[in-house]
Design an enzyme around this catalytic site. Sequence first.
Site, mmCIF file in Angstrom:
data_model
loop_
_atom_site.group_PDB
_atom_site.id
_atom_site.type_symbol
_atom_site.label_atom_id
_atom_site.label_comp_id
_atom_site.label_asym_id
_atom_site.label_seq_id
_atom_site.Cartn_x
_atom_site.Cartn_y
_atom_site.Cartn_z
ATOM 1 N N LYS A 209 -8.051 7.962 -2.740
ATOM 2 C CA LYS A 209 -8.775 6.770 -2.265
ATOM 3 C C LYS A 209 -9.347 7.018 -0.868
ATOM 4 O O LYS A 209 -10.501 6.655 -0.592
ATOM 5 C CB LYS A 209 -7.829 5.560 -2.251
ATOM 6 C CG LYS A 209 -7.412 5.102 -3.646
ATOM 7 C CD LYS A 209 -6.266 4.084 -3.612
ATOM 8 C CE LYS A 209 -5.799 3.751 -5.034
ATOM 9 N NZ LYS A 209 -4.635 2.826 -5.044
ATOM 10 N N GLN B 184 0.096 0.475 -1.521
ATOM 11 C CA GLN B 184 0.204 1.308 -2.719
ATOM 12 C C GLN B 184 1.533 1.041 -3.430
ATOM 13 O O GLN B 184 2.595 1.122 -2.826
ATOM 14 C CB GLN B 184 0.094 2.798 -2.336
ATOM 15 C CG GLN B 184 0.160 3.746 -3.528
ATOM 16 C CD GLN B 184 -1.033 3.594 -4.467
ATOM 17 O OE1 GLN B 184 -2.173 3.491 -4.020
ATOM 18 N NE2 GLN B 184 -0.775 3.582 -5.764
ATOM 19 N N ASP C 141 -7.051 -4.988 -3.075
ATOM 20 C CA ASP C 141 -6.492 -4.677 -4.399
ATOM 21 C C ASP C 141 -6.466 -5.921 -5.297
ATOM 22 O O ASP C 141 -6.154 -5.834 -6.477
ATOM 23 C CB ASP C 141 -5.071 -4.113 -4.257
ATOM 24 C CG ASP C 141 -4.941 -2.718 -4.870
ATOM 25 O OD1 ASP C 141 -5.926 -2.238 -5.473
ATOM 26 O OD2 ASP C 141 -3.860 -2.127 -4.749
#
Length: 304
Positions: free
Chosen positions: A54, A98, A121
């Site tokens: 990412k 994450q 997210d």
Amino acid sequence: TTDRAAARNLGGPPAAAALLDAATRLAATLPVTPSVAFIRVGDDPASESYVRGKAKKAAELGLHSHVHALPADTTQADLHALIGTLNADHGVHGVLLQLPLPAHLNADAALACIDPRKDVDGLHPVSAGLLWQGQPGLRPCTPAGVMALLDHYQLPVAGQHAVIVGRSALVGRPLAGLLLNADATVTVAHRATPDLGAVTRRADLLIVAAGQAHLITPDMVRPGATVIDVGINRVPTDTGKARLTGDVHPDVAAVAGALTPVPGGVGPMTVAQLMMNTVQAAQNQTAHDQAAQMQADQSNGASG
Ligand code: ADP
């Protein structure tokens, strides 16, 4: 595999490239460089590699990113403190935690600490609520990436009967909301659904996110249906090396009208959508900052 494959191949890379291009063009219109912070806890190799991928993609697009790698014994309070600092930092437009976290940490509680405006997210309860109310907001990357893939290949959604297999907070549930917002008729099947094939055979658009290798076999697919395989399963091979395979059996290509490959289908869309979310978060926050500044200027003018 089969050489009777009839299905149109819905490759991810061209669709991801188009989405990345759109993100780059939007970023170029902003007065700031979009910036995203990644938080990773412990030393799970998969999480490490995802975050590295990412950050690399962000750099390729000219976006700023910073990785905060926390030790495995990080406390919930430490994690919340870091999120609070990033929330307050005007130079950070996106905050991504994450997952998975080490077992002693509560992911839901940590996600809920992220400023919803920075929730790139799309997993904050506010983001989920906005999605289900059909209001604008940041959407989870994999489901939004699936919608972008369908859009890229000009596959119809409105009026279609979409069947989703899987109801996870990450994929199945938000995808149901996105498809409803796009005027599909939506059925969500899951582990407790009896006779899964009877349900999936009714799909014009079948989207599978169950985490079960080759769960969907050709007999479970209506001829001509569009099949989107979100599953990424590591299966052992004779040589002992793991191979990636989807939730959809490759022979489905002989029945489906269109099918995403694994790997190289939905996978690349997730990171591309994250980049788009980061740029959109930056856009929203700069618009918000400008409005606040104008308001401050106006009240200063009135009082002075
Ligand atoms: P993902 O992160 O890909 O969404 P999860 O493992 O979090 O995957 O979720 C798996 C989902 O798939 C669950 O909602 C579960 O009910 C569903 N599922 C798993 N196995 C089956 C199965 N054999 N039949 C139908 N649904 C299944």
